[in-house]
Design an enzyme around this catalytic site. Sequence first.
Site, PDB file in Angstrom:
ATOM      1  N   ASP A 178     120.542  56.400  -4.170  1.00 62.98           N
ATOM      2  CA  ASP A 178     121.001  56.666  -2.803  1.00 62.98           C
ATOM      3  C   ASP A 178     122.240  57.548  -2.868  1.00 62.98           C
ATOM      4  OD1 ASP A 178     121.033  56.292   0.085  1.00 62.98           O
ATOM      5  OD2 ASP A 178     122.843  55.094  -0.259  1.00 62.98           O
ATOM      6  N   GLU A 269     115.749  59.718  -1.643  1.00 59.89           N
ATOM      7  CA  GLU A 269     115.526  59.987  -0.229  1.00 59.89           C
ATOM      8  C   GLU A 269     115.718  61.471   0.032  1.00 59.89           C
ATOM      9  OE1 GLU A 269     116.550  57.392   3.787  1.00 59.89           O
ATOM     10  OE2 GLU A 269     118.026  57.576   2.190  1.00 59.89           O
ATOM     11  N   CYS A 323     116.830  45.266   5.518  1.00 63.12           N
ATOM     12  CA  CYS A 323     117.284  44.300   4.524  1.00 63.12           C
ATOM     13  C   CYS A 323     116.363  44.369   3.310  1.00 63.12           C
ATOM     14  CB  CYS A 323     117.272  42.883   5.113  1.00 63.12           C
ATOM     15  SG  CYS A 323     117.734  41.613   3.919  1.00 63.12           S
ATOM     16  N   CYS A 326     114.488  40.505   2.874  1.00 59.90           N
ATOM     17  CA  CYS A 326     113.464  39.988   3.795  1.00 59.90           C
ATOM     18  C   CYS A 326     112.767  41.058   4.612  1.00 59.90           C
ATOM     19  CB  CYS A 326     114.076  38.938   4.729  1.00 59.90           C
ATOM     20  SG  CYS A 326     115.290  39.634   5.890  1.00 59.90           S
ATOM     21  N   CYS A 345     118.112  36.598   7.092  1.00 61.44           N
ATOM     22  CA  CYS A 345     118.208  35.780   5.869  1.00 61.44           C
ATOM     23  C   CYS A 345     119.648  35.549   5.421  1.00 61.44           C
ATOM     24  CB  CYS A 345     117.391  36.417   4.740  1.00 61.44           C
ATOM     25  SG  CYS A 345     118.076  37.993   4.144  1.00 61.44           S
ATOM     26  N   ASP A 352     125.248  50.743   0.526  1.00 63.96           N
ATOM     27  CA  ASP A 352     124.586  51.757  -0.290  1.00 63.96           C
ATOM     28  C   ASP A 352     123.687  51.122  -1.349  1.00 63.96           C
ATOM     29  OD1 ASP A 352     125.857  53.858   1.079  1.00 63.96           O
ATOM     30  OD2 ASP A 352     127.646  53.655  -0.166  1.00 63.96           O
TER      31      ASP A 352
END
Length: 373
Positions: A178, A269, A323, A326, A345, A352
């Site tokens: 990232d 990304e 997240c 979850c 959760c 990051d």
Amino acid sequence: MHIAYKFRIYPNPEQQILITKTLGACRFIWNQMLSDKIAHYESTKEMLYNTPARYKEAFSFLNEVDSLALANRQLHLERAFKSFFSKQTSFPNFQARKKDYGYTTNIVNGNIKVLDGFIKLPKLGLVKLKKHRHIPEDYKLRSVTVSKSKTGKYYISILLDYETVISPCEVKTTIGLDFDMTNFYVDSEGNRYAYPESILLDQQKLRRLQSSLSRRYQPNKKQKDQSKNYFKQQHKVAILHERITNKRLDFLHKLSDSIAKTSDSVSIETLDLKQMATSNKHYAKQISRFGWYKFITLLEYKLNRLGKTLVKIDKWYPSSKMCSRCGHLKTELKLSERIYSCEHCRQNMDRDYNAAVNIRNKGLELLKVENLA
């Protein structure tokens, strides 16, 4: 496959003059052919297919340089027009004298040879070469590109062909990256890789040198009529620019090589960094310094060479808002929120780091590989 090796060359004064003439002739033929194409299209609405041979009678200095260099410049111009018509790039621009575009020549009947400490080039003859790396004997020489830096150094890039069989690598280790505006990137293991401090210090020094250069500039005079102190300072700026560029490239090469050797697949990304740069002046400076696009290019070809995969995640994928434990998706997430707190959760983790884990998991999903974490 193709591979290019770049070496520094040391031409003698006569060879330097001929290289300068060749660079000038290539720039001239590009601008002349582009100008004639534009004028012909405006008058006839048809494309003009002109060649360097048409101009040699009117401009005799073109006969002094390597004809293959001019022919390659013609091919580059045609390729630029094809890219424009396919809407990949903008319309070809005229080439400026202050920028070195280099010139490329091809091997024909043994006119180019790499020898011990020298390289034989068309028109130039034997040029002293600093061969700092070995070229395998089974690699076939295809072409060379001669260039000159703003600091007066000469380089040659040798393009070689070689045969190899690349077998796809089974994905056993993977990582997600990232982009981090503060450092360089955060990976899915929670590691942060900071930019080299020496480059940041050089950039601060560059800022001072550029300010000094700006003070020496006399607006009532043309660029070529500036003072000697101005040109001395300009040379200092060019030297530091070159040092920063070399340090950055060394850092990106070593980092991408390390990742390619240790990971079977890498997920990133596809960020729109240009849009990010226009939104904030600080972002624009950081992005231009880091060279993220160059890093991705180096990483991709090094992974492909080893039969490994670079997975590019769509820029609209909500890696920061989701997240990683979850899968709960936040509707809003401010840039100032550096800790991701999941309402579902109750997980709290670095923003990051959470995004890097999501990028890795999405990459595994696209590769149809079970989560290896």
